[in-house]
Design a protein around this motif. Structure first.
Motif, PDB file in Angstrom:
ATOM      1  N   GLN A  25       0.893  -1.294  -0.344  1.00 37.81           N
ATOM      2  CA  GLN A  25      -0.187  -0.159  -0.031  1.00 37.81           C
ATOM      3  C   GLN A  25       0.771   0.725   0.303  1.00 37.81           C
ATOM      4  O   GLN A  25       1.712   1.224   0.304  1.00 37.81           O
ATOM      5  CB  GLN A  25      -0.613   0.157   1.490  1.00 37.81           C
ATOM      6  N   PRO A  26       0.304   2.529  -0.422  1.00 38.68           N
ATOM      7  CA  PRO A  26      -0.804   2.054  -1.082  1.00 38.68           C
ATOM      8  C   PRO A  26      -0.608   1.879  -2.714  1.00 38.68           C
ATOM      9  O   PRO A  26       1.058   1.286  -3.278  1.00 38.68           O
ATOM     10  CB  PRO A  26      -0.776   3.862  -2.052  1.00 38.68           C
ATOM     11  N   LEU A  27      -1.808   1.772  -4.250  1.00 42.13           N
ATOM     12  CA  LEU A  27      -1.246   0.913  -5.335  1.00 42.13           C
ATOM     13  C   LEU A  27       0.135   2.107  -5.370  1.00 42.13           C
ATOM     14  O   LEU A  27       0.935   1.553  -6.225  1.00 42.13           O
ATOM     15  CB  LEU A  27      -1.982   0.621  -5.895  1.00 42.13           C
ATOM     16  N   PHE A  28      -0.236   3.556  -5.714  1.00 41.35           N
ATOM     17  CA  PHE A  28       1.193   4.370  -6.353  1.00 41.35           C
ATOM     18  C   PHE A  28       2.008   5.138  -5.722  1.00 41.35           C
ATOM     19  O   PHE A  28       1.431   5.581  -4.684  1.00 41.35           O
ATOM     20  CB  PHE A  28       0.078   5.057  -7.091  1.00 41.35           C
ATOM     21  N   HIS A  29       2.716   4.260  -5.125  1.00 45.91           N
ATOM     22  CA  HIS A  29       3.707   4.556  -3.951  1.00 45.91           C
ATOM     23  C   HIS A  29       4.210   5.892  -4.766  1.00 45.91           C
ATOM     24  O   HIS A  29       4.249   6.426  -5.265  1.00 45.91           O
ATOM     25  CB  HIS A  29       5.267   3.621  -4.240  1.00 45.91           C
ATOM     26  N   PRO A  30       3.837   7.367  -3.666  1.00 45.70           N
ATOM     27  CA  PRO A  30       4.513   7.885  -3.097  1.00 45.70           C
ATOM     28  C   PRO A  30       6.229   8.176  -4.446  1.00 45.70           C
ATOM     29  O   PRO A  30       6.394   9.671  -4.559  1.00 45.70           O
ATOM     30  CB  PRO A  30       5.175   9.311  -1.580  1.00 45.70           C
ATOM     31  N   ARG A  31       7.066   7.905  -3.962  1.00 45.94           N
ATOM     32  CA  ARG A  31       7.860   8.082  -5.110  1.00 45.94           C
ATOM     33  C   ARG A  31       7.866   6.830  -6.039  1.00 45.94           C
ATOM     34  O   ARG A  31       9.062   6.967  -7.273  1.00 45.94           O
ATOM     35  CB  ARG A  31       9.039   7.521  -4.198  1.00 45.94           C
ATOM     36  N   ALA A  32       6.833   6.228  -6.584  1.00 43.73           N
ATOM     37  CA  ALA A  32       6.410   5.795  -7.874  1.00 43.73           C
ATOM     38  C   ALA A  32       6.926   6.655  -9.616  1.00 43.73           C
ATOM     39  O   ALA A  32       6.207   7.503  -8.936  1.00 43.73           O
ATOM     40  CB  ALA A  32       5.482   4.926  -8.135  1.00 43.73           C
ATOM     41  N   HIS A  33       7.420   6.204 -10.531  1.00 46.05           N
ATOM     42  CA  HIS A  33       8.128   6.870 -11.537  1.00 46.05           C
ATOM     43  C   HIS A  33       7.799   6.365 -12.553  1.00 46.05           C
ATOM     44  O   HIS A  33       8.208   4.792 -12.085  1.00 46.05           O
ATOM     45  CB  HIS A  33       8.683   7.687 -11.411  1.00 46.05           C
ATOM     46  N   PHE A  34       7.818   6.233 -13.319  1.00 45.25           N
ATOM     47  CA  PHE A  34       7.555   6.017 -15.042  1.00 45.25           C
ATOM     48  C   PHE A  34       9.776   5.740 -15.003  1.00 45.25           C
ATOM     49  O   PHE A  34      10.764   6.552 -14.202  1.00 45.25           O
ATOM     50  CB  PHE A  34       7.563   6.425 -16.103  1.00 45.25           C
ATOM     51  N   THR A  35      10.149   4.708 -16.167  1.00 44.30           N
ATOM     52  CA  THR A  35      10.942   4.027 -15.890  1.00 44.30           C
ATOM     53  C   THR A  35      11.518   3.987 -17.607  1.00 44.30           C
ATOM     54  O   THR A  35      10.496   3.979 -18.219  1.00 44.30           O
ATOM     55  CB  THR A  35      12.081   2.615 -14.532  1.00 44.30           C
ATOM     56  N   ASP A  36      12.723   2.841 -17.743  1.00 48.50           N
ATOM     57  CA  ASP A  36      13.384   2.965 -19.339  1.00 48.50           C
ATOM     58  C   ASP A  36      12.537   1.818 -19.989  1.00 48.50           C
ATOM     59  O   ASP A  36      12.098   2.255 -21.116  1.00 48.50           O
ATOM     60  CB  ASP A  36      14.203   2.049 -19.348  1.00 48.50           C
ATOM     61  N   ASP A  37      11.317   0.903 -19.521  1.00 48.88           N
ATOM     62  CA  ASP A  37       9.851   0.263 -19.973  1.00 48.88           C
ATOM     63  C   ASP A  37       9.242   1.687 -20.276  1.00 48.88           C
ATOM     64  O   ASP A  37       8.636   1.449 -21.358  1.00 48.88           O
ATOM     65  CB  ASP A  37       9.532  -0.922 -18.716  1.00 48.88           C
ATOM     66  N   THR A  38       8.811   2.434 -19.835  1.00 41.06           N
ATOM     67  CA  THR A  38       7.897   3.374 -20.267  1.00 41.06           C
ATOM     68  C   THR A  38       8.200   3.964 -21.091  1.00 41.06           C
ATOM     69  O   THR A  38       7.666   4.557 -22.200  1.00 41.06           O
ATOM     70  CB  THR A  38       7.333   4.439 -19.005  1.00 41.06           C
TER      71      THR A  38
END
Ligand SMILES: [Mg+2]
Length: 267
Positions: A25-38
Protein backbone atom coordinates in the motif's frame (compact mmCIF):
# COMPACT_ATOMS: atom_id res chain seq x y z
CA UNK A 1 -0.14 0.50 -23.71
CA UNK A 2 -1.24 2.50 -20.67
CA UNK A 3 -1.55 -0.80 -18.80
CA UNK A 4 2.14 -1.49 -19.36
CA UNK A 5 3.08 2.01 -18.24
CA UNK A 6 0.89 1.68 -15.12
CA UNK A 7 2.66 -1.59 -14.30
CA UNK A 8 6.06 0.01 -14.78
CA UNK A 9 5.21 2.96 -12.53
CA UNK A 10 3.58 0.85 -9.80
CA UNK A 11 6.46 -1.65 -9.82
CA UNK A 12 9.22 0.96 -10.01
CA UNK A 13 9.83 1.26 -6.26
CA UNK A 14 9.98 -2.52 -5.75
CA UNK A 15 12.67 -3.44 -8.33
CA UNK A 16 15.39 -3.55 -5.67
CA UNK A 17 13.10 -3.79 -2.63
CA UNK A 18 10.82 -6.78 -3.30
CA UNK A 19 7.28 -6.58 -1.95
CA UNK A 20 6.59 -10.35 -1.95
CA UNK A 21 2.96 -9.59 -1.12
CA UNK A 22 -0.09 -8.45 -3.08
CA UNK A 23 -1.17 -6.16 -0.27
CA UNK A 24 1.47 -3.45 -0.66
CA UNK A 25 0.00 0.00 0.00
CA UNK A 26 -0.71 2.39 -1.54
CA UNK A 27 -1.03 1.10 -5.11
CA UNK A 28 0.92 4.13 -6.36
CA UNK A 29 3.77 4.70 -3.91
CA UNK A 30 4.65 8.40 -3.40
CA UNK A 31 8.00 7.76 -5.12
CA UNK A 32 6.53 5.67 -7.97
CA UNK A 33 7.84 6.90 -11.31
CA UNK A 34 8.14 5.86 -14.93
CA UNK A 35 11.33 4.04 -15.95
CA UNK A 36 13.03 2.77 -19.12
CA UNK A 37 10.09 0.42 -19.78
CA UNK A 38 7.79 3.41 -20.26
CA UNK A 39 10.25 5.40 -22.38
CA UNK A 40 10.68 2.53 -24.85
CA UNK A 41 6.96 1.77 -24.91
CA UNK A 42 6.40 5.38 -25.96
CA UNK A 43 9.20 5.06 -28.52
CA UNK A 44 7.50 2.04 -30.09
CA UNK A 45 4.22 3.96 -30.20
CA UNK A 46 5.93 6.97 -31.77
CA UNK A 47 7.50 4.75 -34.45
CA UNK A 48 4.12 3.13 -35.21
CA UNK A 49 2.34 6.48 -35.38
CA UNK A 50 4.82 8.36 -37.50
CA UNK A 51 6.40 5.51 -39.43
CA UNK A 52 9.73 6.33 -37.83
CA UNK A 53 12.71 4.01 -38.11
CA UNK A 54 12.68 2.04 -34.82
CA UNK A 55 16.39 2.60 -34.15
CA UNK A 56 16.01 6.36 -34.61
CA UNK A 57 12.90 6.44 -32.42
CA UNK A 58 14.56 4.47 -29.61
CA UNK A 59 17.65 6.65 -29.66
CA UNK A 60 15.62 9.87 -29.77
CA UNK A 61 13.51 8.91 -26.74
CA UNK A 62 16.52 7.53 -24.90
CA UNK A 63 18.33 10.84 -25.27
CA UNK A 64 15.25 12.74 -24.08
CA UNK A 65 15.17 10.63 -20.88
CA UNK A 66 18.74 9.45 -20.19
CA UNK A 67 18.28 8.73 -16.45
CA UNK A 68 15.59 6.06 -16.42
CA UNK A 69 17.34 2.95 -15.16
CA UNK A 70 18.67 1.72 -18.50
CA UNK A 71 20.34 -1.71 -18.43
CA UNK A 72 24.09 -1.72 -19.04
CA UNK A 73 24.36 -3.33 -22.47
CA UNK A 74 21.25 -1.61 -23.76
CA UNK A 75 22.53 1.74 -22.47
CA UNK A 76 25.73 1.25 -24.46
CA UNK A 77 23.67 0.50 -27.60
CA UNK A 78 21.38 3.47 -26.93
CA UNK A 79 24.01 6.11 -26.24
CA UNK A 80 26.72 5.01 -28.68
CA UNK A 81 26.77 5.11 -32.47
CA UNK A 82 26.00 1.42 -32.56
CA UNK A 83 22.92 0.45 -34.59
CA UNK A 84 23.38 -3.34 -34.86
CA UNK A 85 21.57 -5.79 -32.57
CA UNK A 86 23.54 -7.54 -29.85
CA UNK A 87 21.88 -10.94 -29.43
CA UNK A 88 19.97 -10.03 -26.29
CA UNK A 89 17.29 -12.20 -24.73
CA UNK A 90 16.61 -9.67 -21.97
CA UNK A 91 13.06 -8.95 -20.91
CA UNK A 92 13.35 -5.48 -22.46
CA UNK A 93 12.10 -7.13 -25.65
CA UNK A 94 8.72 -7.79 -24.05
CA UNK A 95 8.25 -4.77 -21.78
CA UNK A 96 8.15 -2.27 -24.66
CA UNK A 97 5.96 -4.12 -27.17
CA UNK A 98 2.40 -3.45 -25.93
CA UNK A 99 1.64 -0.66 -28.47
CA UNK A 100 1.84 -3.31 -31.21
CA UNK A 101 -0.85 -5.29 -29.40
CA UNK A 102 -3.06 -2.23 -29.31
CA UNK A 103 -3.00 -1.40 -33.02
CA UNK A 104 -2.34 -4.71 -34.82
CA UNK A 105 -5.45 -6.05 -36.51
CA UNK A 106 -4.32 -9.66 -36.78
CA UNK A 107 -1.85 -12.06 -35.20
CA UNK A 108 0.19 -12.15 -38.40
CA UNK A 109 0.49 -8.38 -38.42
CA UNK A 110 1.30 -8.33 -34.69
CA UNK A 111 4.07 -10.87 -35.13
CA UNK A 112 5.61 -9.00 -38.06
CA UNK A 113 5.62 -5.75 -36.07
CA UNK A 114 6.89 -7.49 -32.94
CA UNK A 115 9.88 -8.88 -34.84
CA UNK A 116 10.52 -5.50 -36.46
CA UNK A 117 10.89 -3.76 -33.10
CA UNK A 118 12.62 -6.62 -31.33
CA UNK A 119 15.30 -7.62 -33.80
CA UNK A 120 16.97 -4.21 -33.73
CA UNK A 121 18.46 -5.15 -30.34
CA UNK A 122 17.06 -8.44 -28.98
CA UNK A 123 17.70 -10.73 -31.95
CA UNK A 124 18.32 -13.86 -29.84
CA UNK A 125 15.55 -16.46 -30.44
CA UNK A 126 14.40 -16.11 -26.80
CA UNK A 127 14.18 -12.33 -27.19
CA UNK A 128 12.10 -12.55 -30.35
CA UNK A 129 9.96 -15.22 -28.70
CA UNK A 130 9.38 -13.20 -25.55
CA UNK A 131 8.06 -10.22 -27.47
CA UNK A 132 5.98 -12.38 -29.82
CA UNK A 133 4.42 -14.31 -26.91
CA UNK A 134 3.53 -11.02 -25.22
CA UNK A 135 1.75 -9.55 -28.25
CA UNK A 136 0.05 -12.89 -28.84
CA UNK A 137 -1.29 -12.83 -25.28
CA UNK A 138 -2.52 -9.27 -25.81
CA UNK A 139 -4.34 -10.12 -29.03
CA UNK A 140 -5.83 -13.32 -27.64
CA UNK A 141 -7.05 -11.45 -24.57
CA UNK A 142 -8.60 -8.76 -26.78
CA UNK A 143 -10.31 -11.44 -28.80
CA UNK A 144 -10.95 -13.44 -25.66
CA UNK A 145 -13.38 -10.84 -24.38
CA UNK A 146 -15.96 -12.68 -26.43
CA UNK A 147 -14.59 -16.05 -27.50
CA UNK A 148 -11.66 -17.54 -25.57
CA UNK A 149 -11.37 -18.62 -21.95
CA UNK A 150 -8.19 -17.98 -19.98
CA UNK A 151 -7.51 -21.72 -20.02
CA UNK A 152 -7.71 -21.73 -23.82
CA UNK A 153 -5.35 -18.75 -24.04
CA UNK A 154 -2.95 -20.47 -21.63
CA UNK A 155 -2.95 -23.62 -23.79
CA UNK A 156 -2.42 -21.69 -27.03
CA UNK A 157 0.61 -19.90 -25.59
CA UNK A 158 2.09 -23.05 -24.06
CA UNK A 159 1.80 -24.87 -27.39
CA UNK A 160 2.90 -21.89 -29.48
CA UNK A 161 5.90 -20.83 -27.41
CA UNK A 162 6.84 -23.78 -25.22
CA UNK A 163 6.43 -21.82 -22.00
CA UNK A 164 5.39 -23.65 -18.84
CA UNK A 165 2.29 -21.84 -17.58
CA UNK A 166 1.18 -24.59 -15.23
CA UNK A 167 2.16 -22.87 -11.97
CA UNK A 168 -0.04 -20.38 -10.13
CA UNK A 169 1.23 -17.02 -8.87
CA UNK A 170 1.27 -18.45 -5.32
CA UNK A 171 3.40 -21.37 -6.51
CA UNK A 172 5.86 -19.14 -8.41
CA UNK A 173 6.32 -16.50 -5.68
CA UNK A 174 8.40 -18.31 -2.99
CA UNK A 175 11.21 -19.37 -5.31
CA UNK A 176 11.20 -16.40 -7.64
CA UNK A 177 14.13 -13.98 -7.67
CA UNK A 178 15.59 -11.25 -9.84
CA UNK A 179 15.63 -12.39 -13.46
CA UNK A 180 16.07 -10.09 -16.43
CA UNK A 181 15.66 -12.70 -19.16
CA UNK A 182 12.59 -13.08 -21.35
CA UNK A 183 12.29 -16.75 -20.49
CA UNK A 184 12.42 -15.93 -16.76
CA UNK A 185 9.90 -13.08 -16.94
CA UNK A 186 7.41 -13.45 -19.78
CA UNK A 187 5.79 -16.78 -18.70
CA UNK A 188 5.41 -15.45 -15.15
CA UNK A 189 3.90 -12.18 -16.40
CA UNK A 190 1.41 -14.00 -18.60
CA UNK A 191 0.36 -16.09 -15.60
CA UNK A 192 -0.06 -12.94 -13.49
CA UNK A 193 -2.41 -11.47 -16.12
CA UNK A 194 -4.41 -14.63 -16.82
CA UNK A 195 -4.92 -15.49 -13.15
CA UNK A 196 -6.14 -12.02 -12.18
CA UNK A 197 -9.68 -10.93 -11.34
CA UNK A 198 -9.22 -7.35 -12.60
CA UNK A 199 -6.52 -4.97 -13.83
CA UNK A 200 -5.26 -3.94 -10.41
CA UNK A 201 -5.17 -7.56 -9.26
CA UNK A 202 -2.95 -8.44 -12.24
CA UNK A 203 -0.39 -5.76 -11.42
CA UNK A 204 -0.49 -6.74 -7.74
CA UNK A 205 0.26 -10.33 -8.83
CA UNK A 206 3.28 -9.12 -10.81
CA UNK A 207 4.74 -6.91 -8.11
CA UNK A 208 4.15 -9.62 -5.49
CA UNK A 209 6.58 -11.97 -7.24
CA UNK A 210 9.55 -9.74 -6.39
CA UNK A 211 12.30 -9.77 -9.01
CA UNK A 212 12.35 -7.22 -11.82
CA UNK A 213 9.11 -5.68 -10.55
CA UNK A 214 8.71 -2.76 -12.93
CA UNK A 215 9.28 -4.91 -16.01
CA UNK A 216 7.09 -7.73 -14.70
CA UNK A 217 4.49 -5.06 -14.04
CA UNK A 218 4.84 -3.64 -17.54
CA UNK A 219 4.49 -6.96 -19.36
CA UNK A 220 1.63 -8.05 -17.12
CA UNK A 221 -0.07 -4.65 -17.34
CA UNK A 222 -0.09 -4.65 -21.13
CA UNK A 223 -1.81 -8.04 -21.21
CA UNK A 224 -4.18 -7.21 -18.35
CA UNK A 225 -5.27 -4.05 -20.16
CA UNK A 226 -6.35 -6.23 -23.09
CA UNK A 227 -8.36 -8.47 -20.73
CA UNK A 228 -9.96 -5.90 -18.45
CA UNK A 229 -9.26 -2.37 -19.66
CA UNK A 230 -7.59 0.13 -17.33
CA UNK A 231 -9.81 1.87 -14.74
CA UNK A 232 -10.06 5.64 -15.13
CA UNK A 233 -8.67 6.21 -11.63
CA UNK A 234 -5.49 4.28 -12.44
CA UNK A 235 -5.17 5.93 -15.84
CA UNK A 236 -5.36 9.32 -14.14
CA UNK A 237 -2.56 8.38 -11.72
CA UNK A 238 -0.45 7.43 -14.75
CA UNK A 239 -1.20 10.67 -16.56
CA UNK A 240 -0.08 12.71 -13.55
CA UNK A 241 3.32 11.04 -13.69
CA UNK A 242 3.99 11.41 -17.43
CA UNK A 243 5.54 14.39 -19.21
CA UNK A 244 3.57 16.11 -21.94
CA UNK A 245 5.44 14.59 -24.89
CA UNK A 246 4.59 11.08 -23.67
CA UNK A 247 0.95 11.99 -23.03
CA UNK A 248 0.59 13.26 -26.59
CA UNK A 249 2.00 10.06 -28.10
CA UNK A 250 -0.26 7.97 -25.89
CA UNK A 251 -3.43 9.83 -26.82
CA UNK A 252 -2.53 9.70 -30.51
CA UNK A 253 -1.92 5.95 -30.45
CA UNK A 254 -5.29 5.24 -28.84
CA UNK A 255 -6.90 7.45 -31.46
CA UNK A 256 -5.12 5.43 -34.15
CA UNK A 257 -6.45 2.25 -32.54
CA UNK A 258 -9.97 3.70 -32.74
CA UNK A 259 -10.53 3.99 -29.00
CA UNK A 260 -10.23 6.67 -26.34
CA UNK A 261 -7.17 6.86 -24.13
CA UNK A 262 -8.36 5.51 -20.74
CA UNK A 263 -7.73 8.85 -18.97
CA UNK A 264 -10.11 10.49 -21.45
CA UNK A 265 -12.99 8.13 -20.72
CA UNK A 266 -15.76 8.67 -18.21
CA UNK A 267 -15.50 5.44 -16.18
MG1 LIG B 1 12.64 -0.39 -15.72
Amino acid sequence: MIGAIAGDIIGSVYEFDPAKTKDFQPLFHPRAHFTDDTVLTVAVADSLLHDRDPVAAFKDWGHRYPDCGWGGTFAYWLFSDRTEPYGSFGNGAAMRISPVGLVAGSLDRAHALSDRFTRITHDHPEGLKGAAATVTAILLCRKGKSTLTCEEIRCLIEVGYGYDLSRSVAQIRPGYGFDETCQGTVPEAITCALEASDFEDAVRNAVSLGGDADTLGAITGGIAEARFGVPRVIAEEVRKRLPQDMQEIMEALYERAGTACPWQTST
